[in-house]
Design a protein around this motif. Structure first.
Motif, PDB file in Angstrom:
ATOM      1  N   UNK A  37      67.814 -13.295  37.049  1.00  0.00           N
ATOM      2  CA  UNK A  37      68.944 -13.763  37.821  1.00  0.00           C
ATOM      3  C   UNK A  37      68.825 -15.164  38.217  1.00  0.00           C
ATOM      4  N   UNK A  38      67.907 -15.455  39.136  1.00  0.00           N
ATOM      5  CA  UNK A  38      67.668 -16.835  39.549  1.00  0.00           C
ATOM      6  C   UNK A  38      67.140 -17.709  38.782  1.00  0.00           C
ATOM      7  N   UNK A  39      66.001 -17.128  37.720  1.00  0.00           N
ATOM      8  CA  UNK A  39      65.723 -18.293  36.797  1.00  0.00           C
ATOM      9  C   UNK A  39      66.667 -18.289  35.605  1.00  0.00           C
ATOM     10  N   UNK A  40      67.608 -17.755  35.402  1.00  0.00           N
ATOM     11  CA  UNK A  40      68.917 -17.999  34.368  1.00  0.00           C
ATOM     12  C   UNK A  40      69.723 -18.970  35.073  1.00  0.00           C
ATOM     13  N   UNK A  41      69.770 -19.282  36.336  1.00  0.00           N
ATOM     14  CA  UNK A  41      70.493 -20.199  36.992  1.00  0.00           C
ATOM     15  C   UNK A  41      69.754 -21.598  37.289  1.00  0.00           C
ATOM     16  N   UNK A  42      68.463 -21.452  36.621  1.00  0.00           N
ATOM     17  CA  UNK A  42      67.754 -22.827  36.723  1.00  0.00           C
ATOM     18  C   UNK A  42      66.789 -22.789  37.912  1.00  0.00           C
ATOM     19  N   UNK A  43      66.531 -21.608  38.681  1.00  0.00           N
ATOM     20  CA  UNK A  43      65.588 -21.427  39.825  1.00  0.00           C
ATOM     21  C   UNK A  43      64.137 -21.181  39.389  1.00  0.00           C
ATOM     22  N   UNK A  44      63.351 -21.430  40.149  1.00  0.00           N
ATOM     23  CA  UNK A  44      61.975 -21.093  39.670  1.00  0.00           C
ATOM     24  C   UNK A  44      61.655 -19.518  40.887  1.00  0.00           C
ATOM     25  N   UNK A  45      61.562 -18.582  40.095  1.00  0.00           N
ATOM     26  CA  UNK A  45      61.363 -17.325  40.751  1.00  0.00           C
ATOM     27  C   UNK A  45      60.068 -16.860  41.035  1.00  0.00           C
ATOM     28  N   UNK A  46      59.768 -16.327  42.065  1.00  0.00           N
ATOM     29  CA  UNK A  46      58.366 -15.590  42.368  1.00  0.00           C
ATOM     30  C   UNK A  46      58.482 -14.572  43.083  1.00  0.00           C
ATOM     31  N   UNK A  47      58.120 -13.407  42.633  1.00  0.00           N
ATOM     32  CA  UNK A  47      58.090 -12.162  43.265  1.00  0.00           C
ATOM     33  C   UNK A  47      56.729 -11.587  43.376  1.00  0.00           C
ATOM     34  N   UNK A  48      56.838 -10.724  44.663  1.00  0.00           N
ATOM     35  CA  UNK A  48      55.996  -9.953  45.230  1.00  0.00           C
ATOM     36  C   UNK A  48      56.072  -8.315  45.199  1.00  0.00           C
ATOM     37  N   UNK A  49      55.471  -7.679  44.722  1.00  0.00           N
ATOM     38  CA  UNK A  49      55.446  -6.108  44.650  1.00  0.00           C
ATOM     39  C   UNK A  49      54.130  -5.441  44.581  1.00  0.00           C
ATOM     40  N   UNK A  50      53.943  -4.435  45.317  1.00  0.00           N
ATOM     41  CA  UNK A  50      52.537  -3.958  45.319  1.00  0.00           C
ATOM     42  C   UNK A  50      52.273  -2.998  44.019  1.00  0.00           C
ATOM     43  N   UNK A  51      53.563  -2.485  43.424  1.00  0.00           N
ATOM     44  CA  UNK A  51      53.385  -1.641  42.341  1.00  0.00           C
ATOM     45  C   UNK A  51      53.471  -2.347  40.997  1.00  0.00           C
ATOM     46  N   UNK A  52      52.121  -2.422  40.498  1.00  0.00           N
ATOM     47  CA  UNK A  52      51.692  -3.212  39.105  1.00  0.00           C
ATOM     48  C   UNK A  52      52.502  -2.828  38.057  1.00  0.00           C
ATOM     49  N   UNK A  53      53.273  -1.456  38.187  1.00  0.00           N
ATOM     50  CA  UNK A  53      53.877  -1.051  36.920  1.00  0.00           C
ATOM     51  C   UNK A  53      55.259  -1.624  37.010  1.00  0.00           C
ATOM     52  N   UNK A  54      55.908  -1.924  38.272  1.00  0.00           N
ATOM     53  CA  UNK A  54      57.244  -2.593  38.496  1.00  0.00           C
ATOM     54  C   UNK A  54      56.953  -4.014  38.135  1.00  0.00           C
ATOM     55  N   UNK A  55      55.700  -4.710  38.524  1.00  0.00           N
ATOM     56  CA  UNK A  55      55.488  -6.136  37.997  1.00  0.00           C
ATOM     57  C   UNK A  55      55.429  -6.160  36.553  1.00  0.00           C
ATOM     58  N   UNK A  56      54.734  -5.169  35.845  1.00  0.00           N
ATOM     59  CA  UNK A  56      54.860  -5.354  34.274  1.00  0.00           C
ATOM     60  C   UNK A  56      56.108  -5.358  33.983  1.00  0.00           C
ATOM     61  N   UNK A  57      57.068  -4.497  34.392  1.00  0.00           N
ATOM     62  CA  UNK A  57      58.351  -4.473  34.109  1.00  0.00           C
ATOM     63  C   UNK A  57      59.021  -5.777  34.165  1.00  0.00           C
TER      64      UNK A  57
END
Length: 114
Positions: A37-57
């Motif tokens: 959603x942030x990227x669609x508005x032109x933002x640079x989006x960086x996420x952190x999550x320990x769950x690599x399965x969710x990161x792949x999603x």
């Protein structure tokens, strides 16, 4: 239009303020819905999550809409993320007003912050 899920209302409200080139850091980014959603508005989006399965999603979600150049995710403990360093890595040294931090965590994760 009223949202049927609480996170949809949160996402809509938060993303209204994202401008081209803003940095959105999502701590506990899950499947990446807020990142995209942030990227669609032109933002640079960086996420952190320990769950690599969710990161792949999250990566797949960004790829599905052609935003892999604006969305990145990393497996890291959200309590260890240095927001200033992330901003600096994205060229926003000294411009923290262009940085938004999102933390939508489940109760067990919130308890760790106490």
């Amino acid at each position: 239009m009223e949202s049927s899920k609480p996170w949809q209302a949160v996402a809509a409200t938060m993303m209204e303020h994202v401008r081209e080139g803003d940095l959105v850091v999502d701590l506990g980014s899950g499947d990446g819905i807020l990142l995209v959603a942030a990227a669609q508005r032109g933002g640079i989006a960086v996420g952190y999550d320990l769950d690599e399965e969710l990161n792949e999603k999250a990566r797949a979600r960004a790829a599905d809409v052609g935003l892999v150049d604006r969305v990145s995710v990393e497996a890291r403990d959200v309590l260890q993320v240095d927001i200033t360093a992330v901003a600096n890595e994205h060229g926003l040294q000294g411009r923290m007003e262009r940085v938004s931090v999102v933390m939508y965590l489940l109760p067990d994760a919130l308890a760790k912050l106490e």
